[in-house]
Design a protein around this motif. Structure first.
Motif, PDB file in Angstrom:
ATOM      1  N   GLY A 235       0.874  -1.161  -0.126  1.00 18.18           N
ATOM      2  CA  GLY A 235      -0.046  -0.135   0.012  1.00 18.18           C
ATOM      3  C   GLY A 235       0.816   1.248  -0.198  1.00 18.18           C
ATOM      4  N   PRO A 236       0.412   2.233   0.792  1.00 21.42           N
ATOM      5  CA  PRO A 236       1.121   3.665   0.634  1.00 21.42           C
ATOM      6  C   PRO A 236       2.617   3.524   1.239  1.00 21.42           C
ATOM      7  N   ASN A 237       3.393   4.049   0.623  1.00 25.54           N
ATOM      8  CA  ASN A 237       4.779   4.298   1.239  1.00 25.54           C
ATOM      9  C   ASN A 237       4.962   5.312   2.332  1.00 25.54           C
ATOM     10  N   TYR A 238       3.776   6.228   2.767  1.00 22.30           N
ATOM     11  CA  TYR A 238       3.763   6.960   3.825  1.00 22.30           C
ATOM     12  C   TYR A 238       2.469   6.983   4.462  1.00 22.30           C
ATOM     13  N   TYR A 239       2.203   6.769   5.721  1.00 21.70           N
ATOM     14  CA  TYR A 239       0.799   6.811   6.396  1.00 21.70           C
ATOM     15  C   TYR A 239       1.080   6.999   7.841  1.00 21.70           C
ATOM     16  N   SER A 240       0.002   6.757   8.488  1.00 19.94           N
ATOM     17  CA  SER A 240       0.083   6.920  10.018  1.00 19.94           C
ATOM     18  C   SER A 240      -1.033   6.124  10.508  1.00 19.94           C
ATOM     19  N   PHE A 241      -1.027   5.640  11.865  1.00 22.77           N
ATOM     20  CA  PHE A 241      -2.132   5.111  12.483  1.00 22.77           C
ATOM     21  C   PHE A 241      -2.138   5.227  13.867  1.00 22.77           C
ATOM     22  N   ASP A 242      -2.891   5.218  14.827  1.00 23.19           N
ATOM     23  CA  ASP A 242      -3.035   5.314  16.298  1.00 23.19           C
ATOM     24  C   ASP A 242      -3.270   3.607  16.746  1.00 23.19           C
ATOM     25  N   TYR A 243      -2.444   3.654  17.864  1.00 25.01           N
ATOM     26  CA  TYR A 243      -2.679   2.594  18.671  1.00 25.01           C
ATOM     27  C   TYR A 243      -2.640   2.819  20.105  1.00 25.01           C
ATOM     28  N   GLY A 244      -3.412   2.338  21.091  1.00 20.06           N
ATOM     29  CA  GLY A 244      -3.396   3.063  22.149  1.00 20.06           C
ATOM     30  C   GLY A 244      -3.451   4.525  22.112  1.00 20.06           C
ATOM     31  N   SER A 245      -2.772   5.154  23.132  1.00 21.56           N
ATOM     32  CA  SER A 245      -2.546   6.450  23.246  1.00 21.56           C
ATOM     33  C   SER A 245      -1.383   7.046  22.505  1.00 21.56           C
ATOM     34  N   VAL A 246      -0.867   6.253  21.427  1.00 19.28           N
ATOM     35  CA  VAL A 246       0.337   6.787  20.601  1.00 19.28           C
ATOM     36  C   VAL A 246       0.077   6.791  19.351  1.00 19.28           C
ATOM     37  N   HIS A 247       0.382   7.927  18.683  1.00 22.55           N
ATOM     38  CA  HIS A 247       0.450   8.088  17.056  1.00 22.55           C
ATOM     39  C   HIS A 247       1.733   7.653  16.244  1.00 22.55           C
ATOM     40  N   PHE A 248       1.374   6.612  15.616  1.00 21.12           N
ATOM     41  CA  PHE A 248       2.707   6.304  14.800  1.00 21.12           C
ATOM     42  C   PHE A 248       2.499   6.690  13.190  1.00 21.12           C
ATOM     43  N   MET A 249       3.863   7.222  12.848  1.00 27.36           N
ATOM     44  CA  MET A 249       3.832   7.684  11.398  1.00 27.36           C
ATOM     45  C   MET A 249       4.990   6.923  10.713  1.00 27.36           C
ATOM     46  N   VAL A 250       4.459   5.964   9.556  1.00 25.86           N
ATOM     47  CA  VAL A 250       5.543   5.458   8.897  1.00 25.86           C
ATOM     48  C   VAL A 250       5.971   6.533   7.800  1.00 25.86           C
ATOM     49  N   LEU A 251       7.149   6.951   7.660  1.00 29.68           N
ATOM     50  CA  LEU A 251       7.720   7.705   6.438  1.00 29.68           C
ATOM     51  C   LEU A 251       8.653   7.110   5.474  1.00 29.68           C
ATOM     52  N   ASP A 252       8.646   7.833   4.483  1.00 32.26           N
ATOM     53  CA  ASP A 252       9.482   7.422   3.291  1.00 32.26           C
ATOM     54  C   ASP A 252      10.413   8.442   3.039  1.00 32.26           C
ATOM     55  N   ASP A 253      11.794   8.199   3.621  1.00 35.67           N
ATOM     56  CA  ASP A 253      12.775   9.111   3.298  1.00 35.67           C
ATOM     57  C   ASP A 253      13.730   8.699   2.318  1.00 35.67           C
ATOM     58  N   VAL A 254      13.438   7.774   1.428  1.00 32.55           N
ATOM     59  CA  VAL A 254      14.173   7.342   0.248  1.00 32.55           C
ATOM     60  C   VAL A 254      14.014   7.835  -1.039  1.00 32.55           C
ATOM     61  N   ASN A 255      14.792   8.832  -1.355  1.00 32.49           N
ATOM     62  CA  ASN A 255      14.639   9.517  -2.677  1.00 32.49           C
ATOM     63  C   ASN A 255      15.450   9.004  -3.664  1.00 32.49           C
ATOM     64  N   TRP A 256      14.951   8.419  -4.713  1.00 32.85           N
ATOM     65  CA  TRP A 256      15.490   7.657  -5.844  1.00 32.85           C
ATOM     66  C   TRP A 256      15.727   8.597  -6.933  1.00 32.85           C
ATOM     67  N   THR A 257      17.066   8.730  -7.631  1.00 34.01           N
ATOM     68  CA  THR A 257      17.205   9.763  -8.660  1.00 34.01           C
ATOM     69  C   THR A 257      17.187   9.179  -9.948  1.00 34.01           C
ATOM     70  N   GLY A 258      17.060   7.952 -10.038  1.00 34.67           N
ATOM     71  CA  GLY A 258      17.268   7.069 -11.407  1.00 34.67           C
ATOM     72  C   GLY A 258      18.694   6.534 -11.581  1.00 34.67           C
ATOM     73  N   GLN A 259      19.721   6.992 -10.848  1.00 34.97           N
ATOM     74  CA  GLN A 259      20.869   6.687 -10.712  1.00 34.97           C
ATOM     75  C   GLN A 259      21.378   5.956  -9.283  1.00 34.97           C
ATOM     76  N   ASN A 260      20.870   6.883  -8.313  1.00 30.30           N
ATOM     77  CA  ASN A 260      21.337   6.516  -6.952  1.00 30.30           C
ATOM     78  C   ASN A 260      20.177   7.010  -5.843  1.00 30.30           C
ATOM     79  N   TYR A 261      20.399   6.875  -4.674  1.00 32.83           N
ATOM     80  CA  TYR A 261      19.419   7.482  -3.475  1.00 32.83           C
ATOM     81  C   TYR A 261      19.982   8.463  -2.860  1.00 32.83           C
ATOM     82  N   ASN A 262      19.264   9.183  -2.313  1.00 31.15           N
ATOM     83  CA  ASN A 262      19.736   9.758  -1.045  1.00 31.15           C
ATOM     84  C   ASN A 262      18.485  10.007  -0.056  1.00 31.15           C
ATOM     85  N   GLY A 263      18.675  10.544   1.187  1.00 32.29           N
ATOM     86  CA  GLY A 263      17.651  10.639   2.070  1.00 32.29           C
ATOM     87  C   GLY A 263      16.787  11.918   2.126  1.00 32.29           C
TER      88      GLY A 263
END
Length: 519
Positions: A235-263
């Motif tokens: 599914g999505p490469n970044y999203y969020s959800f709550d469990y209990g009293s905590v908020h979780f965020m899944v982030l995508d910090d991989v940037n692909w340039t076509g030749q290599n990647y950076n953060g």
């Protein structure tokens, strides 16, 4: 007359570029998606007559976030390249697939993914008249656990099997509420996703996934299309959800340039992050999960400005194949009152499944900081959290290795160092040593040095008869080593040296090793 090869190559490139431009232009025509978030009372996945809509539930298109009205309805703009998802609220769960993957999203790609080596999303057809998200009530205790796997990263099915025997088998039956793989789910071969999903499902708890730099389509010309196979599976490469009293965020910090990647997070994701956190109270713990460590992300300063005013924020990554607790301060541009705690998590594959195979045929795969491969167990309690190192196939008490010579002369004890590699240690850890069952505890000093055991293994690899197995990666200076010297003129005999530690969360561990003192 034949056209020159260079002309044909330029023409081919131009037509391909025009095709990509036309393809993407067709995806940018905005439409309005609508639907309901509802209580699926009969558990059939469809909204039937009489099933009530749920008000106040957040739904996102990975940029905007809206809240359902009193009937449970939402409206969001979409293009023909959009993933919609519901932000799982506290006390509710989304559908879970038979492979334990949360089903909280709808992919709208009428034309499907642009062709790449590994299959992306098939054509999804016209925009449905109503895109509905079912939810089910569940009990979520205030205190709960989550498993954190860094870099499972198998190259092939054999390495999936190693993971299954080395880590997954012991995790079956866990009381954790869910688990997360912090990127590099596989190692470039995206056909291995299916095997990994099947293996992780054995643990039997909902499992979330972060995109890593080895989880992308490397033949993609840029970042936009690099995640298509990930989308098809997770599914999505970044999203969020709550469990209990905590908020979780899944982030995508991989940037692909076509030749290599950076953060990098990129402007669109950063807008979504701002929108998401603007709806979270400042007295709620926020956990940001990513692959590349935050200190190596190019646009991290913009994220710092968003989270540094929050008193309860934690971030966790993997990627480096060593374990470290980082405390981000003003030296890196952080402007918050307190340093930001960023955890670089232990990797489940260790050193990429390297090293001598053990009696079960599984490489020992020690990480390059001298710590064993494994995973982390996190405990959450309101705004408090706890992180614990768990070595693969070792008891929970195995939290350090102690190194010293096997034998030392009595006259040389004052020059002999005891070295303790405390796997989950940080600058906030207290580490002490006691000699020969004594009650006196001597403070040990944190040192920036190579792990002696790992150094010895590398020396054997480089010797005349290298051991079997893939060679270990180059050694690094471990961020969690402490050392102290033995007392002067110790009496001859076999002595027991004890090391104890108290970590930043107040957990205490103790281990010991013997040394023989000669005349």
């Amino acid at each position: 007359m034949k056209r020159p090869i260079l002309f044909l190559a330029v023409l081919s490139f131009t037509l391909a570029a025009q095709g990509i431009h036309a393809y993407r232009s067709s995806l940018q025509q905005p439409q309005i998606a609508t639907g309901y978030v509802f209580h699926d009372a009969n558990n059939n996945g469809r909204r039937d007559s009489g099933e009530r809509g749920l008000a106040g539930i957040k739904v996102s298109n990975q940029e905007d976030i809206v809240v359902t009205d009193r009937d449970g309805r939402y409206r969001l703009p979409v293009t023909d390249d959009t993933i919609l998802f519901v932000v799982k609220p506290k006390g509710w769960r989304t559908p879970i697939s038979e492979k334990m993957l949360p089903q909280f999203f709808y992919i709208h790609k009428p034309q499907g993914s642009r062709p790449v080596r590994y299959r992306g999303v098939p054509p999804t057809g016209p925009l449905p008249g109503s895109i509905d998200f079912p939810l089910y009530p569940q009990r979520e205790p205030r205190v709960f656990k989550a498993l954190m796997f860094g870099d499972t990263q198998p190259r092939n099915q054999q390495e999936v099997d190693w993971l299954a025997h080395d880590v997954i088998a012991e995790a079956i039956g866990t009381n954790a509420s869910f688990g997360v793989t912090l990127g590099d789910i596989v190692f470039d071969n995206l056909d291995v996703f299916d095997g990994m999903i099947n293996a992780i499902a054995l643990i039997g708890i909902p499992w979330y996934n972060v995109l890593g730099n080895h989880d992308i389509n490397l033949d993609s010309p840029d970042d936009q299309d690099s995640d298509e196979t990930f989308h098809r599976h997770f599914g999505p490469n970044y999203y969020s959800f709550d469990y209990g009293s905590v908020h979780f965020m899944v982030l995508d910090d991989v940037n692909w340039t076509g030749q290599n990647y950076n953060g990098a997070f990129g402007p669109k994701q950063m807008r979504w992050i701002k929108n998401d956190l603007s709806m979270i109270p400042k007295n709620q713990l926020v956990v940001l999960m990513m692959h590349i460590p935050l200190v190596n992300v190019n646009d991290r300063q913009e994220l710092y400005r968003i989270i540094e005013q929050r008193p309860f924020a934690l971030s966790i990554s993997a990627h480096t194949h060593y374990q470290e607790h980082r405390f981000i301060t003003k030296e890196d541009g952080w402007q918050g009152i307190e340093p930001h705690h960023h955890i670089i998590n232990v990797t489940t594959c260790g050193s990429w499944w390297s090293g001598v195979p053990d009696e079960n045929g599984i490489p020992h795969t020690t990480m390059r900081d001298g710590a064993p491969n494994g995973y982390a167990i996190m405990t959450f309690d309101g705004t408090k959290y706890d992180w614990e190192f768990k070595a693969a196939r070792r008891p929970k008490s195995h939290q350090m290795n102690i190194w010293m010579p096997e034998t030392v002369a009595s006259t040389e004890t004052a020059n002999t160092e005891v070295v303790a590699n405390v796997f989950g240690g940080s600058i906030k850890s207290k580490v002490e040593m006691s000699v020969d069952n004594g009650n006196t505890w001597t403070p040990m000093e944190k040192k920036d040095m190579e792990d002696p055991f790992y150094k010895a293994m590398k020396a054997i690899e480089e010797g005349p008869i290298p051991p079997p197995g893939r060679k270990l990666p180059a050694i690094i200076k471990s961020p969690h080593i402490w050392a102290a010297r033995l007392p002067a003129n110790m009496s001859p005999g076999i002595k027991r040296i004890r090391v104890r530690t108290t970590d930043m969360f107040g957990k205490k561990y103790e281990d010991h090793r013997s040394i023989r003192i000669t005349r």
